[in-house]
Write an enzyme that holds these catalytic residues in place. Structure first.
Site, PDB file in Angstrom:
ATOM      1  N   GLY A  39     -14.162 -18.285  18.496  1.00  0.00           N
ATOM      2  CA  GLY A  39     -13.623 -18.594  19.817  1.00  0.00           C
ATOM      3  C   GLY A  39     -14.749 -19.256  20.587  1.00  0.00           C
ATOM      4  O   GLY A  39     -15.412 -20.149  20.066  1.00  0.00           O
ATOM      5  N   GLU A  40     -15.001 -18.791  21.753  1.00  0.00           N
ATOM      6  CA  GLU A  40     -16.109 -19.319  22.547  1.00  0.00           C
ATOM      7  C   GLU A  40     -17.014 -18.127  22.879  1.00  0.00           C
ATOM      8  O   GLU A  40     -16.594 -17.213  23.593  1.00  0.00           O
ATOM      9  CB  GLU A  40     -15.552 -20.015  23.788  1.00  0.00           C
ATOM     10  N   SER A  41     -18.229 -18.171  22.344  1.00  0.00           N
ATOM     11  CA  SER A  41     -19.083 -16.979  22.403  1.00  0.00           C
ATOM     12  C   SER A  41     -19.393 -16.534  23.837  1.00  0.00           C
ATOM     13  O   SER A  41     -19.437 -15.334  24.110  1.00  0.00           O
ATOM     14  CB  SER A  41     -20.369 -17.210  21.607  1.00  0.00           C
ATOM     15  N   CYS A  71     -17.921 -17.616  12.968  1.00  0.00           N
ATOM     16  CA  CYS A  71     -18.182 -18.665  13.965  1.00  0.00           C
ATOM     17  C   CYS A  71     -18.758 -18.074  15.259  1.00  0.00           C
ATOM     18  O   CYS A  71     -19.899 -17.628  15.257  1.00  0.00           O
ATOM     19  CB  CYS A  71     -16.929 -19.491  14.183  1.00  0.00           C
ATOM     20  N   ARG A 100     -26.207 -22.827  17.999  1.00  0.00           N
ATOM     21  CA  ARG A 100     -24.817 -23.080  18.421  1.00  0.00           C
ATOM     22  C   ARG A 100     -24.474 -24.551  18.273  1.00  0.00           C
ATOM     23  O   ARG A 100     -25.339 -25.405  18.447  1.00  0.00           O
ATOM     24  CB  ARG A 100     -24.632 -22.694  19.889  1.00  0.00           C
ATOM     25  N   ILE A 129     -15.392 -25.375  12.935  1.00  0.00           N
ATOM     26  CA  ILE A 129     -14.931 -25.893  14.230  1.00  0.00           C
ATOM     27  C   ILE A 129     -16.033 -25.674  15.259  1.00  0.00           C
ATOM     28  O   ILE A 129     -16.290 -24.535  15.660  1.00  0.00           O
ATOM     29  CB  ILE A 129     -13.622 -25.190  14.672  1.00  0.00           C
ATOM     30  N   ARG A 130     -16.679 -26.752  15.659  1.00  0.00           N
ATOM     31  CA  ARG A 130     -17.833 -26.658  16.582  1.00  0.00           C
ATOM     32  C   ARG A 130     -18.713 -25.463  16.182  1.00  0.00           C
ATOM     33  O   ARG A 130     -19.047 -24.593  16.978  1.00  0.00           O
ATOM     34  CB  ARG A 130     -17.352 -26.532  18.039  1.00  0.00           C
ATOM     35  N   HIS A 170     -14.295 -20.582   9.418  1.00  0.00           N
ATOM     36  CA  HIS A 170     -13.110 -19.777   9.770  1.00  0.00           C
ATOM     37  C   HIS A 170     -12.247 -19.519   8.537  1.00  0.00           C
ATOM     38  O   HIS A 170     -11.314 -20.293   8.285  1.00  0.00           O
ATOM     39  CB  HIS A 170     -12.257 -20.545  10.782  1.00  0.00           C
ATOM     40  N   GLU A 172      -9.995 -17.393   8.162  1.00  0.00           N
ATOM     41  CA  GLU A 172      -8.657 -16.890   8.531  1.00  0.00           C
ATOM     42  C   GLU A 172      -7.627 -17.998   8.661  1.00  0.00           C
ATOM     43  O   GLU A 172      -6.438 -17.721   8.683  1.00  0.00           O
ATOM     44  CB  GLU A 172      -8.744 -16.067   9.833  1.00  0.00           C
TER      45      GLU A 172
END
Ligand code: GLN
Length: 191
Positions: A39-41, A71, A100, A129-130, A170, A172
């Site tokens: 997600g976004e840490s 991630c 990051r 993803i990023r 990822h 999943e």
């Protein structure tokens, strides 16, 4: 808190675990292992604070609760961060330096096949993803996978230290539950 929670729950179930969401500190007492989705840490840290989970989670992992971070989850577990947001905190339970958004703009998001240590049955299709990578791993950290080719060849993207596992990618969303199965096995092999 955020990210592919539903996908991880489904992958864990398929890997033979009974999977539940963890939202509150008391939920931690009911699990044998925990997954920190991507997600976004920075957002995840804010949510962990808002749900008063940051410190209980850190204490639980320090006490030996097996954890798998993917991630942003890898970022959360790292002891040291490069290119962190100002003041960004982490749980710090994995002896690695994580960069990051490491893959840069031209390969911000990409997919590749990886050989993952301990995962049999052919290469693992990894979706980035990023994504972060592990810039440096401490002596007790086992490298499970590195990027095979291209501009990021040789970069570390999967690690394990004791019962702490982290991947840059990822699993999943790739429809391949072998990594979840490996984590479930790590959890079930504990006493
Ligand atoms: N770049 C994100 C971060 O810093 C991680 C991206 C992801 O989890 N897909 O948190």
């Amino acid at each position: 808190m955020q990210g592919d929670v539903r996908e991880h729950l489904a992958a864990l179930e398929e890997a033979g675990a009974r999977a539940v969401r963890v939202r509150h500190p008391e939920d931690l007492a009911r699990v044998d292992g925990i997954v920190l989705p991507g997600g976004e840490s920075t957002t995840i840290v804010k949510l962990l604070d808002a749900f008063e989970l940051f410190e209980p989670l850190r204490t639980a992992i320090e006490g030996g609760l097996p954890v798998y971070g993917s991630c942003a989850g890898m970022i959360l577990l790292a002891r040291r961060l490069l290119d962190a947001a100002e003041g960004q905190r982490t749980l710090g339970e994995l002896d690695v330096t994580v960069r990051r958004n490491a893959f840069g703009r031209q390969i911000d998001s990409f997919e590749t096949d990886l050989e993952v240590e301990g995962v049999t049955g052919g290469p693992f299709h990894a979706v980035f993803i990023r994504a972060p990578w592990v810039e440096e791993a401490g002596p007790g950290v086992q490298v499970l996978a590195t990027v095979g080719a291209g501009p990021a060849a040789g970069r570390i993207v999967a690690v394990r230290e004791r019962d702490v596992v982290a991947t840059s990618f990822h699993p999943e969303i790739a429809g391949d539950v072998r990594l979840h199965r490996k984590f479930v096995q790590i959890v079930s092999e504990r006493d």
